[in-house]
Write a protein that holds these residues in place. Sequence first.
Motif, mmCIF file in Angstrom:
data_model
loop_
_atom_site.group_PDB
_atom_site.id
_atom_site.type_symbol
_atom_site.label_atom_id
_atom_site.label_comp_id
_atom_site.label_asym_id
_atom_site.label_seq_id
_atom_site.Cartn_x
_atom_site.Cartn_y
_atom_site.Cartn_z
ATOM 1 N N LEU A 127 0.824 -1.208 0.000
ATOM 2 C CA LEU A 127 0.000 0.000 0.000
ATOM 3 C C LEU A 127 0.857 1.257 0.000
ATOM 4 C CD1 LEU A 127 -2.883 -0.800 2.524
ATOM 5 C CD2 LEU A 127 -3.025 -0.642 0.040
ATOM 6 N N GLN A 128 1.937 1.228 0.777
ATOM 7 C CA GLN A 128 2.791 2.408 0.900
ATOM 8 C C GLN A 128 3.544 2.711 -0.387
ATOM 9 O OE1 GLN A 128 4.858 1.066 4.439
ATOM 10 N NE2 GLN A 128 3.716 2.493 5.740
ATOM 11 N N ALA A 129 3.594 1.765 -1.311
ATOM 12 C CA ALA A 129 4.210 2.026 -2.606
ATOM 13 C C ALA A 129 3.347 2.974 -3.438
ATOM 14 C CB ALA A 129 4.428 0.716 -3.362
ATOM 15 N N ASP A 130 2.031 2.931 -3.212
ATOM 16 C CA ASP A 130 1.108 3.747 -4.000
ATOM 17 C C ASP A 130 0.458 4.881 -3.217
ATOM 18 O OD1 ASP A 130 1.241 2.330 -6.531
ATOM 19 O OD2 ASP A 130 0.189 0.691 -5.535
ATOM 20 N N PHE A 131 0.471 4.784 -1.867
ATOM 21 C CA PHE A 131 -0.213 5.772 -1.040
ATOM 22 C C PHE A 131 0.691 6.300 0.068
ATOM 23 C CE2 PHE A 131 -3.631 3.107 -2.680
ATOM 24 C CZ PHE A 131 -4.619 4.025 -3.023
ATOM 25 N N ALA A 132 0.499 7.573 0.400
ATOM 26 C CA ALA A 132 1.040 8.130 1.638
ATOM 27 C C ALA A 132 -0.016 7.901 2.711
ATOM 28 C CB ALA A 132 1.329 9.616 1.471
ATOM 29 N N LEU A 133 0.334 7.161 3.757
ATOM 30 C CA LEU A 133 -0.619 6.784 4.799
ATOM 31 C C LEU A 133 -0.338 7.558 6.079
ATOM 32 C CD1 LEU A 133 -0.506 2.897 4.328
ATOM 33 C CD2 LEU A 133 -2.177 4.489 3.357
ATOM 34 N N GLU A 134 -1.394 8.055 6.701
ATOM 35 C CA GLU A 134 -1.241 8.743 7.976
ATOM 36 C C GLU A 134 -2.493 8.538 8.818
ATOM 37 O OE1 GLU A 134 -1.174 13.028 7.723
ATOM 38 O OE2 GLU A 134 -2.185 12.992 5.774
ATOM 39 N N TRP A 144 -9.363 6.176 12.218
ATOM 40 C CA TRP A 144 -9.282 6.507 10.797
ATOM 41 C C TRP A 144 -7.845 6.555 10.298
ATOM 42 C CZ3 TRP A 144 -13.610 7.129 7.754
ATOM 43 C CH2 TRP A 144 -14.829 7.229 8.436
ATOM 44 N N VAL A 145 -7.698 6.193 9.026
ATOM 45 C CA VAL A 145 -6.438 6.341 8.307
ATOM 46 C C VAL A 145 -6.718 7.132 7.032
ATOM 47 C CG1 VAL A 145 -4.567 5.178 7.086
ATOM 48 C CG2 VAL A 145 -5.507 4.167 9.161
ATOM 49 N N LYS A 146 -5.885 8.128 6.761
ATOM 50 C CA LYS A 146 -6.005 8.879 5.516
ATOM 51 C C LYS A 146 -4.959 8.383 4.533
ATOM 52 C CE LYS A 146 -6.022 13.528 3.507
ATOM 53 N NZ LYS A 146 -5.878 14.985 3.766
ATOM 54 N N ALA A 147 -5.396 8.078 3.326
ATOM 55 C CA ALA A 147 -4.502 7.596 2.275
ATOM 56 C C ALA A 147 -4.551 8.566 1.100
ATOM 57 C CB ALA A 147 -4.921 6.200 1.825
ATOM 58 N N THR A 148 -3.385 9.096 0.729
ATOM 59 C CA THR A 148 -3.291 10.031 -0.387
ATOM 60 C C THR A 148 -2.457 9.396 -1.493
ATOM 61 O OG1 THR A 148 -3.358 11.893 1.161
ATOM 62 C CG2 THR A 148 -2.621 12.354 -1.088
ATOM 63 N N PRO A 149 -2.998 9.272 -2.709
ATOM 64 C CA PRO A 149 -2.236 8.650 -3.795
ATOM 65 C C PRO A 149 -0.941 9.407 -4.079
ATOM 66 C CG PRO A 149 -4.543 8.912 -4.408
ATOM 67 C CD PRO A 149 -4.340 9.691 -3.146
ATOM 68 N N LYS A 150 0.148 8.666 -4.269
ATOM 69 C CA LYS A 150 1.413 9.305 -4.608
ATOM 70 C C LYS A 150 1.412 9.771 -6.061
ATOM 71 C CE LYS A 150 4.183 6.903 -1.138
ATOM 72 N NZ LYS A 150 5.332 6.006 -0.873
ATOM 73 N N SER A 151 0.649 9.085 -6.900
ATOM 74 C CA SER A 151 0.515 9.500 -8.291
ATOM 75 C C SER A 151 -0.593 10.529 -8.405
ATOM 76 C CB SER A 151 0.191 8.295 -9.182
ATOM 77 O OG SER A 151 -0.133 8.715 -10.495
ATOM 78 N N ARG A 152 -0.343 11.593 -9.112
ATOM 79 C CA ARG A 152 -1.335 12.648 -9.294
ATOM 80 C C ARG A 152 -2.042 12.534 -10.642
ATOM 81 N NH1 ARG A 152 -2.564 14.378 -4.348
ATOM 82 N NH2 ARG A 152 -0.696 14.913 -3.137
#
Length: 212
Positions: A127-134, A144-152
């Motif tokens: 997951l961390q390869a494609d998303f920034a997780l926090e 809750w976990v927020k996932a932001t795609p690394k690809s725009r």
Amino acid sequence: MLLKKLIAGIGLAALVASASAGGLESLEAFVMNAKSGRAEFTQTVTSPPKEGQTVREKVSTGTFEFQRPGKFRFDYKKPFVQNIVADGETLWLFDADLNQVTQRKQAQALGSTPAALIASAPDLKALQADFALESAPERDGLQWVKATPKSRDGQLQSVQIGFQGDSLAALEILDSFGQKSVLKFAKVEVNASLPASTFQFKPPAGADVVRQ
């Protein structure tokens, strides 16, 4: 001003960090331990209102099943019948009203998607390869976990995954157009025994098949 000072306070910051730390832990436990599962869901889609208009919501219901790695299906039952099936190689989307099937290669379609977050990835590193997780602050009784795609390149802006303990409870999806989709899960059954036919899809006779 007072509220800003309170939020900036060390005590409250520590409290928020402590409350939200469970989010990432719950996600990791879910990805590691939930090898398969099924649930019912209610999805509410809210689009940004145009000037002079009120907010409009579209509500749909259905069932969700998955099996790691890379197999899942969403069956929308109301108000319209739609099926989304990933068999490990191909992603199928069927719209019953249009009698149309869209066929895509799964590897190209699922990288930075909500489905990868909850059903496809084999572990947290994937997951961390494609998303920034926090971790995000606790609300509505969920972690809750927020996932932001690394690809725009895609239309996905962010995803928030809500857990009750280690059990999946909610998914909030925000796209780049400001449209928000909220899925709430019920009757979640983890590590359910699912037959292989669950993730097989054959286009109905007479359906128009579009390959992308």
